[in-house]
Design a protein around this motif. Structure first.
Motif, PDB file in Angstrom:
ATOM      1  N   GLY A 135      25.551  39.979  43.459  1.00 46.21           N
ATOM      2  CA  GLY A 135      26.102  41.100  42.700  1.00 46.21           C
ATOM      3  C   GLY A 135      27.557  41.356  43.000  1.00 46.21           C
ATOM      4  O   GLY A 135      28.281  40.495  43.526  1.00 46.21           O
ATOM      5  N   PRO A 136      28.003  42.567  42.673  1.00 50.62           N
ATOM      6  CA  PRO A 136      29.427  42.916  42.838  1.00 50.62           C
ATOM      7  C   PRO A 136      29.889  42.964  44.291  1.00 50.62           C
ATOM      8  O   PRO A 136      31.077  42.815  44.568  1.00 50.62           O
ATOM      9  CB  PRO A 136      29.515  44.290  42.176  1.00 50.62           C
ATOM     10  N   THR A 137      28.968  43.173  45.243  1.00 52.11           N
ATOM     11  CA  THR A 137      29.308  43.102  46.665  1.00 52.11           C
ATOM     12  C   THR A 137      28.297  42.209  47.357  1.00 52.11           C
ATOM     13  O   THR A 137      27.247  41.857  46.787  1.00 52.11           O
ATOM     14  CB  THR A 137      29.279  44.504  47.320  1.00 52.11           C
ATOM     15  N   ASP A 140      24.774  43.531  47.359  1.00 54.40           N
ATOM     16  CA  ASP A 140      24.076  43.719  46.087  1.00 54.40           C
ATOM     17  C   ASP A 140      23.545  42.391  45.550  1.00 54.40           C
ATOM     18  O   ASP A 140      24.315  41.446  45.324  1.00 54.40           O
ATOM     19  CB  ASP A 140      25.008  44.345  45.053  1.00 54.40           C
ATOM     20  N   GLY A 183      27.396  46.465  37.874  1.00 59.73           N
ATOM     21  CA  GLY A 183      28.326  45.347  38.058  1.00 59.73           C
ATOM     22  C   GLY A 183      27.739  44.041  37.552  1.00 59.73           C
ATOM     23  O   GLY A 183      26.641  43.992  36.980  1.00 59.73           O
ATOM     24  N   ALA A 184      28.497  42.988  37.726  1.00 59.59           N
ATOM     25  CA  ALA A 184      28.095  41.661  37.229  1.00 59.59           C
ATOM     26  C   ALA A 184      27.315  40.897  38.297  1.00 59.59           C
ATOM     27  O   ALA A 184      27.666  40.914  39.483  1.00 59.59           O
ATOM     28  CB  ALA A 184      29.326  40.872  36.812  1.00 59.59           C
ATOM     29  N   TYR A 185      26.291  40.211  37.858  1.00 60.08           N
ATOM     30  CA  TYR A 185      25.455  39.393  38.739  1.00 60.08           C
ATOM     31  C   TYR A 185      25.412  37.966  38.170  1.00 60.08           C
ATOM     32  O   TYR A 185      25.357  37.775  36.952  1.00 60.08           O
ATOM     33  CB  TYR A 185      24.031  39.947  38.823  1.00 60.08           C
TER      34      TYR A 185
END
Length: 195
Positions: A135-137, A140, A183-185
């Motif tokens: 994910g975004p971090t 995540d 966010g983007a995954y």
């Protein structure tokens, strides 16, 4: 060799000797006598010249009889292969609404080809079909699964229009996306196909 072939061959040999011994092959009498009255002309040839002509023709016939033939074996081996045809279309889940309760299911077609009459043993994903997108971090992630169908069809060849279709289905359950951070995954998956 028939009479005509013998006479044609004799004609070439005799004319060569006529020219060699001082008789012009263009001499009208010699030419007309030779072409029109071969019996007369041969009758008046010297014995040695006749012997040479006969020996030459006999040698030529011997060379023709010495011809041989040989069978050449020609072989080829076609490999039984299966390969993905082109870069696959991404499996895009699109926008996921975390307030929903239904699983997010998305199929995508992946083209592949196999040698004619060769079937794939199946398609696998390196690392398995239970997956995790980053994910975004770093903290995540979002889990999902993959499923394959159509990956064991008999091949039709590698020519134009011979593509087979593998359907790859991705599923994100509601439990996997409801508590995901915004966010983007994404993840890259390596597919393997084995003939």
């Amino acid at each position: 060799m028939n009479n005509y072939q013998f006479w044609a061959s004799s004609r070439l040999v005799v004319l060569g000797f006529i020219e060699r011994f001082g008789y012009s092959p263009l001499n009208s009498f010699a030419s007309s006598t030779f072409f029109c009255y071969p019996g007369y002309f041969m009758k008046h040839l010297s014995a040695s010249l006749k012997a040479i002509v006969i020996a030459t023709l006999t040698c030529a016939a011997g060379l023709a009889a010495a011809a041989d033939s040989q069978t050449l074996a020609v072989t080829a081996n076609v490999s039984g292969l299966c390969k993905f045809s082109t870069t696959s279309t991404p499996l895009a889940f699109g926008t996921v609404d975390p307030s929903l309760t239904a699983d997010k299911v998305v199929p995508v077609n992946v083209n592949y080809k196999c040698t004619k009459n060769t079937s794939s043993l199946g398609v696998t994903a390196a690392g398995g079909t239970t997956r995790t997108m980053a994910g975004p971090t770093l903290a995540d992630t979002m889990g999902y699964t993959l499923a394959f169908s159509g990956g064991t069809q008999a091949g039709k060849g590698f020519g134009p229009g011979q593509d087979l279709i593998l359907v790859v289905t991705g599923t994100i359950t509601a439990a996997q996306y409801q508590n995901a951070a915004a966010g983007a995954y994404s993840e890259n998956v390596t597919l393997n196909i084995t003939p």
